[in-house]
Design a protein around this motif. Sequence first.
Motif, mmCIF file in Angstrom:
data_model
loop_
_atom_site.group_PDB
_atom_site.id
_atom_site.type_symbol
_atom_site.label_atom_id
_atom_site.label_comp_id
_atom_site.label_asym_id
_atom_site.label_seq_id
_atom_site.Cartn_x
_atom_site.Cartn_y
_atom_site.Cartn_z
ATOM 1 N N SER A 1 -14.380 28.020 41.782
ATOM 2 C CA SER A 1 -15.524 28.253 40.194
ATOM 3 C C SER A 1 -14.351 29.188 41.545
ATOM 4 N N PHE A 2 -14.627 30.224 41.780
ATOM 5 C CA PHE A 2 -15.211 31.542 43.055
ATOM 6 C C PHE A 2 -13.246 31.550 43.380
ATOM 7 N N TYR B 1 -10.692 29.697 42.689
ATOM 8 C CA TYR B 1 -9.378 30.553 41.477
ATOM 9 C C TYR B 1 -9.732 31.717 40.933
ATOM 10 N N THR B 2 -11.070 32.175 40.768
ATOM 11 C CA THR B 2 -11.414 33.450 40.716
ATOM 12 C C THR B 2 -10.805 34.546 41.445
ATOM 13 N N GLN C 1 -12.559 28.512 35.677
ATOM 14 C CA GLN C 1 -12.428 29.570 36.059
ATOM 15 C C GLN C 1 -12.109 30.786 35.083
ATOM 16 N N SER C 2 -12.069 31.886 35.152
ATOM 17 C CA SER C 2 -11.857 33.098 34.581
ATOM 18 C C SER C 2 -11.010 33.755 35.614
ATOM 19 N N GLY C 3 -10.751 35.084 35.058
ATOM 20 C CA GLY C 3 -10.297 36.138 36.441
ATOM 21 C C GLY C 3 -11.455 36.856 35.921
ATOM 22 N N PHE C 4 -11.035 37.409 37.512
ATOM 23 C CA PHE C 4 -12.301 38.310 38.322
ATOM 24 C C PHE C 4 -12.005 39.712 37.541
#
Length: 592
Positions: free
Chosen positions: A348-349, A351-352, A424-427
């Motif tokens: 997750s992190f 791909y973030t 995942q989502s954008g940072f």
Amino acid sequence: MGKSTACLVGAIVILWCCISHVTSDASDHRYNKGDSVPFYANKVGPFHNPSETYRYFDLPFCSPANVEEKKEDLGEVLNGDRLVVAPYKLDFQIDREPESICKKRLTKEEVAQFRHAVLKDYFYQMYYDDLPIWGFLGKFDSEDKDDPTGATVHLFKHVHLEILYNKDRIIDVFIRNDPHAVVDLTQDREVDVDFTYSAKWTETDIPFEKRLEKYSQTSSLSHNLEIHWFSVINSCVTVLLLTGFLAIILMRVLKNDFVKFTPDEEAVDDQEESGWKYIHGDVFRYPRYKSLFAAALGTGTQLFTLTIFIFMLALVGVFYPYNRGALFTALVIIYALTSGIAGYYAASFYYTIEGKNWVKILVLTGSLFSGPLFLTFSFLNTVALAYNSTAALPFGTIVVIFLIWTLVTSPLLVLGGIAGKNSQSGFQAPCRTNKYPREIPQLPWYRRTLAQMAMAGFLPFSAIFIELYYIFASVWGHQIYTIYSILFIVFIILLIVTAFVTVALTYFQLATEDHEWWWRSFLCGGSTGLFIYGYCLYYYHARSDMSGFMQTSFFFGYMACICYGFFLMLGTVGFHAALIFVRHIYHSIKCE
């Protein structure tokens, strides 16, 4: 969420079943007069070298024709236990007058073997109705205890057991050695020995539920409790001073910075940016080696979860004294079942922060901690095999661990990685990152990574070092540690101090216009693990009597793995504290 709950319930059920399996043959511990009571001989070894243990019948005791071994679970084997039926017959409430086990003539080689064991302070461990018993093999008289050359060596040939019982249950058992019933092993010559034993049963009013209390009372004595609470108070004072220092310094500095960096519109053109505000276009630039960074955070999160679970089990009383193998069983099972957490968080992190190769991140996450642990285990297990020690794991146990890793750890790691990749989502960065990185100014030596790590690790270590001695004396000695509530408080304090120190050092780093804070915050947070390993050197040379290649390699080898685990776990805590802080301060200003 449902999958996580199912995994958690499954972990608790499996763990409870495995730990509950560690019981005696008579699981209810109730007997009638004349009933046979489970009596096992476990292992022998030097008193000051707790890892250097051997099978009971490796020494030339009276051995039956067919040695009957007890079936052991995974935790008992990992603990080095190798239980066999003891050569004593002690039925419930049946006194025994001095009775011969066997008469044998010791050869010169057997005499030399026993003499070496006595001079090395060998002791043996047995279990009677799951109650531990210890005894020394003999005694020696020497003018110089550090150099026993020329000492007079005697082997105890009679064992007297005193057993306390309450109605139909056994409460306590002691071994008494008769200092006069000895055989002289000083000379290299054959010796005739008649090994004997006796037993005396005495009724007591101590309830069965309190029969294990005496093993934990040593750590609960008033003077010991005072030291433990002094450790907690010392840690709390450290936290309060650090909190006050950070609150005053950071609030004043940040307040001045906010005033400076949020001027009136008329004066905006006259102000020149400097310090942490000046690097707002670079502070959220992703770190180098992002796959390794994400794997370290995933592994650190898994180890943090593992630690919390272990504390939960300890606080509810699962790890009572001499519950054979319970801790090792819990460690193996929880580590296997929490691998999904490592895979989920790492992927997750990763791909973030715009990573692409999810297979690479899972391989790194799965091997970052277990890889060094496997290499260390391989070397130490080879050493134990060379010594013919019970610390060497049998081939069957190695196969079981491999199957757990193959069938449980790896699939959960992959499933967690897939879930993390898809969730995942954008940072969420409060400031836009510039296209080209800003050059970092030349920094003095005390602003660089190694000096900052030294400063970051000292304060958290100072908050725990008093408690460390008791933990070391329990793990690498014969003291018993049962005050898990105090240990948990110290652990929470350790996390708080680590977070605060990392936040402070991150601010000072940003104030010097050094925007590469991602790895620095992780390294500063984890530096306490290096201090703990430094304490290992002090403990080994100044506070223990450990010696020999096997014990030394086991101590420094496995402590290196434990300290490395602390490095990853506390590094993860430090980075997350720094990330929250950095996001907060850059949210609070106007980023063009």
